[in-house]
Scaffold this motif. Structure first.
Motif, PDB file in Angstrom:
ATOM      1  N   ALA A  28      38.862  37.072  38.634  1.00 33.33           N
ATOM      2  CA  ALA A  28      40.050  37.626  38.659  1.00 33.33           C
ATOM      3  C   ALA A  28      40.772  37.508  37.447  1.00 33.33           C
ATOM      4  N   ARG A  29      40.757  36.423  36.828  1.00 32.38           N
ATOM      5  CA  ARG A  29      41.547  36.083  35.479  1.00 32.38           C
ATOM      6  C   ARG A  29      40.794  36.931  34.554  1.00 32.38           C
ATOM      7  N   ASP A  35      43.684  45.938  43.497  1.00 34.87           N
ATOM      8  CA  ASP A  35      42.339  45.510  43.612  1.00 34.87           C
ATOM      9  C   ASP A  35      42.166  44.287  44.087  1.00 34.87           C
ATOM     10  N   ASP A  36      41.431  44.195  45.064  1.00 38.53           N
ATOM     11  CA  ASP A  36      41.397  42.747  45.819  1.00 38.53           C
ATOM     12  C   ASP A  36      40.105  41.814  45.218  1.00 38.53           C
ATOM     13  N   ILE A  37      40.278  41.801  44.053  1.00 36.50           N
ATOM     14  CA  ILE A  37      39.291  41.205  43.289  1.00 36.50           C
ATOM     15  C   ILE A  37      39.065  39.641  43.744  1.00 36.50           C
ATOM     16  N   ILE A  38      40.135  38.903  43.990  1.00 40.19           N
ATOM     17  CA  ILE A  38      40.087  37.600  44.212  1.00 40.19           C
ATOM     18  C   ILE A  38      39.243  37.486  45.519  1.00 40.19           C
ATOM     19  N   ASN A  91      48.249  37.940  39.407  1.00 42.29           N
ATOM     20  CA  ASN A  91      47.479  38.579  40.657  1.00 42.29           C
ATOM     21  C   ASN A  91      48.225  38.211  41.972  1.00 42.29           C
ATOM     22  N   TYR A 103      38.795  33.615  41.645  1.00 43.43           N
ATOM     23  CA  TYR A 103      39.736  33.536  40.779  1.00 43.43           C
ATOM     24  C   TYR A 103      39.205  33.436  39.537  1.00 43.43           C
ATOM     25  N   ARG A 116      34.631  30.471  40.992  1.00 43.58           N
ATOM     26  CA  ARG A 116      35.677  31.198  42.173  1.00 43.58           C
ATOM     27  C   ARG A 116      36.837  30.496  42.313  1.00 43.58           C
ATOM     28  N   HIS A 129      39.212  39.708  35.078  1.00 46.89           N
ATOM     29  CA  HIS A 129      40.019  41.110  35.039  1.00 46.89           C
ATOM     30  C   HIS A 129      41.257  41.401  34.588  1.00 46.89           C
ATOM     31  N   SER A 178      46.385  42.512  45.538  1.00 50.21           N
ATOM     32  CA  SER A 178      45.180  42.693  46.354  1.00 50.21           C
ATOM     33  C   SER A 178      45.515  43.701  47.603  1.00 50.21           C
TER      34      SER A 178
END
Length: 228
Positions: free
Chosen positions: A68-69, A57-60, A9, A65, A158, A71, A37
């Motif tokens: 995001a991992r 993708d700003d998933i974090i 990420n 986290y 998170r 993902h 991000s």
């Protein structure tokens, strides 16, 4: 051979990428995946020029986290269907070339009883690696970074993500070490990460399971004032 994806990420990491790609390109025998991000400094363009698959993708910021991992694992399966393993490494982390052979041995020959590999991380104060926050042989700071993509492993929380739904974790001090250089980053970068972590801790349903960072109240107030 059991191919591995190296995933990360990222956000505005352009300055660190030449060195990062030089070493991950030698161990990522399936491919390189970047979930970005929304960088504005050329990170996306540079990563694509080095052959990485880049997903924006700003998933974090949205989810933290752990999600995001997860993902990264999903995107690794999608874009690299031949891959057996995924390892995530931040842009400020390195594995030294003299330990590449040990990594290859683990990924190709580790028995299936283990679907997670935890590596010891060293938190360096400087790029020259002259002083570390702790003695890694006594306090190895295990990082569950490498997972089998055909397993049911998932990450939770998170912030300070943890692994769940796994058969076994392989950890050995002879494994490759992750050399972490976050402490040598500039103040602006560290402030952004500090504010993000304070935000995620406050939002985390598992937030009570880990303590506040010593500077977290400062960054929480800064986030409330400035945002990200």
């Amino acid at each position: 051979m059991k191919p591995i994806v190296i995933a990360s990420n990222m956000w505005n990491e352009r300055a660190q990428l030449p060195e990062w790609f030089d070493f991950v390109g030698k161990i990522a025998d399936s491919g390189i995946l970047i979930v970005d991000s929304g960088s504005t400094d050329g990170t996306i363009e540079y990563a694509e020029s080095r052959g990485a698959v880049v997903v924006v993708d700003d998933i974090i910021q949205k989810e933290g986290y752990g999600p995001a991992r997860n993902h990264l694992r999903t995107m690794s399966r999608k874009h690299f269907p031949d891959a057996h393993w995924m390892m995530y490494l931040d842009a400020d982390e390195r594995i030294l070339p003299e330990e590449f052979h040990r990594l290859r041995f683990i990924k190709d020959y580790l028995i299936p009883n283990y679907d997670v590999v935890a590596l010891p991380r060293i938190d360096w104060f400087d790029k020259e690696m002259t002083a570390a926050a702790k003695d890694w042989k006594i306090y190895p700071d295990w990082q569950a970074r490498m997972t089998r993509l055909d397993s049911s492993v998932r990450y939770i929380r998170r912030l300070h993500e943890q692994v769940d739904s796994f058969k076994g974790i392989y950890n050995d001090l002879q494994s490759p070490k992750i050399h972490h250089f976050h402490r040598s980053a500039g103040k602006e970068k560290r402030d952004v990460i500090g504010k993000l972590c304070a935000k995620l801790h406050r939002e985390d349903e598992y937030g009570s399971t880990y303590p506040e960072h010593p500077k977290e109240s400062f960054y929480r107030e800064l986030y409330d004032k400035e945002g990200l």
